[in-house]
Write a protein that holds these residues in place. Structure first.
Motif, PDB file in Angstrom:
ATOM      1  N   ASN A  63     -77.805 -85.628 100.595  1.00 23.91           N
ATOM      2  CA  ASN A  63     -79.062 -85.696 101.331  1.00 23.91           C
ATOM      3  C   ASN A  63     -79.556 -84.339 101.829  1.00 23.91           C
ATOM      4  OD1 ASN A  63     -77.176 -85.337 103.294  1.00 23.91           O
ATOM      5  ND2 ASN A  63     -77.320 -87.423 104.092  1.00 23.91           N
ATOM      6  N   SER A  64     -79.111 -83.275 101.181  1.00 21.00           N
ATOM      7  CA  SER A  64     -79.640 -81.940 101.490  1.00 21.00           C
ATOM      8  C   SER A  64     -79.826 -81.186 100.176  1.00 21.00           C
ATOM      9  CB  SER A  64     -78.695 -81.159 102.409  1.00 21.00           C
ATOM     10  OG  SER A  64     -77.553 -80.723 101.704  1.00 21.00           O
ATOM     11  N   ILE A  65     -80.696 -80.204 100.196  1.00 22.37           N
ATOM     12  CA  ILE A  65     -80.971 -79.427  98.992  1.00 22.37           C
ATOM     13  C   ILE A  65     -79.710 -78.716  98.507  1.00 22.37           C
ATOM     14  CG2 ILE A  65     -82.291 -77.464  98.090  1.00 22.37           C
ATOM     15  CD1 ILE A  65     -84.594 -78.419  99.966  1.00 22.37           C
ATOM     16  N   GLN A  66     -78.933 -78.183  99.425  1.00 19.88           N
ATOM     17  CA  GLN A  66     -77.707 -77.482  99.049  1.00 19.88           C
ATOM     18  C   GLN A  66     -76.717 -78.423  98.352  1.00 19.88           C
ATOM     19  OE1 GLN A  66     -75.611 -75.507 102.220  1.00 19.88           O
ATOM     20  NE2 GLN A  66     -73.868 -75.028 100.934  1.00 19.88           N
ATOM     21  N   LYS A  67     -76.472 -79.590  98.936  1.00 21.00           N
ATOM     22  CA  LYS A  67     -75.537 -80.550  98.330  1.00 21.00           C
ATOM     23  C   LYS A  67     -76.021 -80.991  96.955  1.00 21.00           C
ATOM     24  CE  LYS A  67     -73.766 -82.626 102.581  1.00 21.00           C
ATOM     25  NZ  LYS A  67     -73.735 -83.880 103.367  1.00 21.00           N
ATOM     26  N   LEU A  68     -77.315 -81.239  96.837  1.00 20.52           N
ATOM     27  CA  LEU A  68     -77.873 -81.658  95.549  1.00 20.52           C
ATOM     28  C   LEU A  68     -77.733 -80.558  94.505  1.00 20.52           C
ATOM     29  CD1 LEU A  68     -80.900 -83.524  97.000  1.00 20.52           C
ATOM     30  CD2 LEU A  68     -79.330 -84.504  95.323  1.00 20.52           C
ATOM     31  N   GLY A  69     -78.055 -79.334  94.897  1.00 18.80           N
ATOM     32  CA  GLY A  69     -77.942 -78.214  93.965  1.00 18.80           C
ATOM     33  C   GLY A  69     -76.523 -78.029  93.469  1.00 18.80           C
ATOM     34  N   GLU A  70     -75.560 -78.133  94.384  1.00 15.69           N
ATOM     35  CA  GLU A  70     -74.151 -77.992  93.991  1.00 15.69           C
ATOM     36  C   GLU A  70     -73.744 -79.092  93.016  1.00 15.69           C
ATOM     37  OE1 GLU A  70     -72.117 -78.035  97.742  1.00 15.69           O
ATOM     38  OE2 GLU A  70     -72.778 -76.005  98.250  1.00 15.69           O
ATOM     39  N   GLN A  71     -74.125 -80.318  93.310  1.00 14.95           N
ATOM     40  CA  GLN A  71     -73.778 -81.445  92.445  1.00 14.95           C
ATOM     41  C   GLN A  71     -74.421 -81.308  91.068  1.00 14.95           C
ATOM     42  OE1 GLN A  71     -71.800 -84.112  92.790  1.00 14.95           O
ATOM     43  NE2 GLN A  71     -72.418 -85.099  90.908  1.00 14.95           N
ATOM     44  N   LEU A  72     -75.688 -80.942  91.049  1.00 15.57           N
ATOM     45  CA  LEU A  72     -76.399 -80.863  89.771  1.00 15.57           C
ATOM     46  C   LEU A  72     -75.873 -79.742  88.890  1.00 15.57           C
ATOM     47  CD1 LEU A  72     -80.052 -81.619  90.863  1.00 15.57           C
ATOM     48  CD2 LEU A  72     -78.441 -83.127  89.690  1.00 15.57           C
ATOM     49  N   THR A  73     -75.549 -78.609  89.468  1.00 13.42           N
ATOM     50  CA  THR A  73     -75.044 -77.512  88.644  1.00 13.42           C
ATOM     51  C   THR A  73     -73.649 -77.814  88.099  1.00 13.42           C
ATOM     52  OG1 THR A  73     -74.328 -76.328  90.634  1.00 13.42           O
ATOM     53  CG2 THR A  73     -76.441 -75.699  89.689  1.00 13.42           C
ATOM     54  N   ARG A  74     -72.887 -78.650  88.798  1.00 12.47           N
ATOM     55  CA  ARG A  74     -71.565 -79.044  88.299  1.00 12.47           C
ATOM     56  C   ARG A  74     -71.667 -80.139  87.240  1.00 12.47           C
ATOM     57  NH1 ARG A  74     -69.781 -79.102  93.742  1.00 12.47           N
ATOM     58  NH2 ARG A  74     -69.999 -81.345  93.745  1.00 12.47           N
ATOM     59  N   ALA A  75     -72.587 -81.067  87.421  1.00 15.88           N
ATOM     60  CA  ALA A  75     -72.583 -82.278  86.602  1.00 15.88           C
ATOM     61  C   ALA A  75     -73.617 -82.306  85.476  1.00 15.88           C
ATOM     62  CB  ALA A  75     -72.814 -83.486  87.507  1.00 15.88           C
ATOM     63  N   LEU A  76     -74.702 -81.572  85.619  1.00 20.96           N
ATOM     64  CA  LEU A  76     -75.797 -81.682  84.660  1.00 20.96           C
ATOM     65  C   LEU A  76     -76.231 -80.320  84.139  1.00 20.96           C
ATOM     66  CD1 LEU A  76     -77.906 -84.288  86.635  1.00 20.96           C
ATOM     67  CD2 LEU A  76     -76.473 -84.741  84.656  1.00 20.96           C
ATOM     68  N   PRO A  77     -76.702 -80.270  82.916  1.00 22.80           N
ATOM     69  CA  PRO A  77     -77.105 -78.986  82.321  1.00 22.80           C
ATOM     70  C   PRO A  77     -78.536 -78.572  82.679  1.00 22.80           C
ATOM     71  CG  PRO A  77     -77.286 -80.727  80.700  1.00 22.80           C
ATOM     72  CD  PRO A  77     -76.743 -81.363  81.945  1.00 22.80           C
ATOM     73  N   LEU A  78     -78.764 -78.243  83.931  1.00 20.46           N
ATOM     74  CA  LEU A  78     -80.093 -77.812  84.356  1.00 20.46           C
ATOM     75  C   LEU A  78     -80.245 -76.307  84.194  1.00 20.46           C
ATOM     76  CD1 LEU A  78     -80.955 -79.714  87.654  1.00 20.46           C
ATOM     77  CD2 LEU A  78     -82.074 -79.913  85.455  1.00 20.46           C
ATOM     78  N   ARG A  79     -81.396 -75.902  83.676  1.00 21.39           N
ATOM     79  CA  ARG A  79     -81.700 -74.476  83.604  1.00 21.39           C
ATOM     80  C   ARG A  79     -82.017 -73.967  85.009  1.00 21.39           C
ATOM     81  NH1 ARG A  79     -86.559 -73.811  80.504  1.00 21.39           N
ATOM     82  NH2 ARG A  79     -87.085 -75.874  81.242  1.00 21.39           N
ATOM     83  N   ALA A  80     -81.833 -72.686  85.239  1.00 21.60           N
ATOM     84  CA  ALA A  80     -82.060 -72.098  86.566  1.00 21.60           C
ATOM     85  C   ALA A  80     -83.478 -72.331  87.042  1.00 21.60           C
ATOM     86  CB  ALA A  80     -81.743 -70.603  86.539  1.00 21.60           C
ATOM     87  N   GLU A  81     -84.467 -72.169  86.159  1.00 23.72           N
ATOM     88  CA  GLU A  81     -85.863 -72.357  86.571  1.00 23.72           C
ATOM     89  C   GLU A  81     -86.151 -73.825  86.899  1.00 23.72           C
ATOM     90  OE1 GLU A  81     -85.836 -71.798  82.034  1.00 23.72           O
ATOM     91  OE2 GLU A  81     -84.961 -70.767  83.720  1.00 23.72           O
ATOM     92  N   THR A  82     -85.473 -74.738  86.237  1.00 21.45           N
ATOM     93  CA  THR A  82     -85.649 -76.157  86.544  1.00 21.45           C
ATOM     94  C   THR A  82     -85.042 -76.474  87.900  1.00 21.45           C
ATOM     95  OG1 THR A  82     -85.628 -76.725  84.202  1.00 21.45           O
ATOM     96  CG2 THR A  82     -85.165 -78.505  85.748  1.00 21.45           C
ATOM     97  N   LEU A  83     -83.868 -75.933  88.174  1.00 25.07           N
ATOM     98  CA  LEU A  83     -83.235 -76.145  89.472  1.00 25.07           C
ATOM     99  C   LEU A  83     -84.096 -75.578  90.590  1.00 25.07           C
ATOM    100  CD1 LEU A  83     -80.802 -77.280  90.961  1.00 25.07           C
ATOM    101  CD2 LEU A  83     -79.657 -75.090  90.626  1.00 25.07           C
ATOM    102  N   LEU A  84     -84.714 -74.438  90.362  1.00 25.31           N
ATOM    103  CA  LEU A  84     -85.607 -73.841  91.355  1.00 25.31           C
ATOM    104  C   LEU A  84     -86.820 -74.742  91.597  1.00 25.31           C
ATOM    105  CD1 LEU A  84     -86.194 -71.360  93.123  1.00 25.31           C
ATOM    106  CD2 LEU A  84     -87.377 -70.381  91.171  1.00 25.31           C
ATOM    107  N   GLU A  85     -87.422 -75.245  90.542  1.00 28.15           N
ATOM    108  CA  GLU A  85     -88.579 -76.136  90.672  1.00 28.15           C
ATOM    109  C   GLU A  85     -88.187 -77.425  91.407  1.00 28.15           C
ATOM    110  OE1 GLU A  85     -92.017 -77.807  87.753  1.00 28.15           O
ATOM    111  OE2 GLU A  85     -89.968 -77.891  86.986  1.00 28.15           O
ATOM    112  N   PHE A  86     -87.036 -77.969  91.064  1.00 34.25           N
ATOM    113  CA  PHE A  86     -86.503 -79.169  91.703  1.00 34.25           C
ATOM    114  C   PHE A  86     -86.298 -78.924  93.199  1.00 34.25           C
ATOM    115  CE2 PHE A  86     -82.582 -81.541  92.827  1.00 34.25           C
ATOM    116  CZ  PHE A  86     -83.032 -82.840  92.626  1.00 34.25           C
ATOM    117  N   SER A  87     -85.652 -77.819  93.535  1.00 29.98           N
ATOM    118  CA  SER A  87     -85.390 -77.488  94.943  1.00 29.98           C
ATOM    119  C   SER A  87     -86.677 -77.288  95.719  1.00 29.98           C
ATOM    120  CB  SER A  87     -84.524 -76.230  95.041  1.00 29.98           C
ATOM    121  OG  SER A  87     -83.281 -76.433  94.426  1.00 29.98           O
ATOM    122  N   GLU A  88     -87.642 -76.623  95.117  1.00 32.31           N
ATOM    123  CA  GLU A  88     -88.921 -76.389  95.795  1.00 32.31           C
ATOM    124  C   GLU A  88     -89.658 -77.699  96.046  1.00 32.31           C
ATOM    125  OE1 GLU A  88     -91.726 -74.789  97.969  1.00 32.31           O
ATOM    126  OE2 GLU A  88     -89.896 -73.761  97.362  1.00 32.31           O
ATOM    127  N   ALA A  89     -89.611 -78.610  95.092  1.00 38.79           N
ATOM    128  CA  ALA A  89     -90.254 -79.916  95.286  1.00 38.79           C
ATOM    129  C   ALA A  89     -89.590 -80.665  96.444  1.00 38.79           C
ATOM    130  CB  ALA A  89     -90.189 -80.732  94.001  1.00 38.79           C
TER     131      ALA A  89
END
Length: 97
Positions: A63-89
């Motif tokens: 339930n926080s951007i940090q926790k989500l970012g950590e989980q997604l980078t470990r579990a899913l193949p997100l590009r850096a720019e996609t993760l940035l767009e996701f976090s900003e949203a």
């Protein structure tokens, strides 16, 4: 996984539908709630964002951007720019850092 890949392709309406399906499954995966929130923001469906954030914060352990970012980078193949767009949203939706 479907919501993530569609989000990465900027197919937000389809990603939203996959995210919602994941949220309504028997064993929902926490990132689905965040993909719903991010897609709603990027689709400018502002009247739905607040309720989606509340659902994410009550039904998801991520339930926080940090926790989500950590989980997604470990579990899913997100590009850096996609993760940035996701976090900003998520920031625009008012999700805590």
């Amino acid at each position: 996984f479907g919501a993530c890949m569609l989000f990465d392709l900027k197919r937000y309406e389809e990603a939203l539908n996959w995210g919602r399906r994941g949220c309504n499954s028997v064993n929902p995966r926490p990132p689905n709630f965040a993909f719903v929130v991010a897609c709603l923001v990027l689709l400018n469906r502002n009247s739905e964002v607040a309720a989606a954030v509340v659902e994410m914060q009550t039904r998801s352990s991520l339930n926080s951007i940090q926790k989500l970012g950590e989980q997604l980078t470990r579990a899913l193949p997100l590009r850096a720019e996609t993760l940035l767009e996701f976090s900003e949203a998520l920031r625009q939706a008012g999700v805590p850092e």
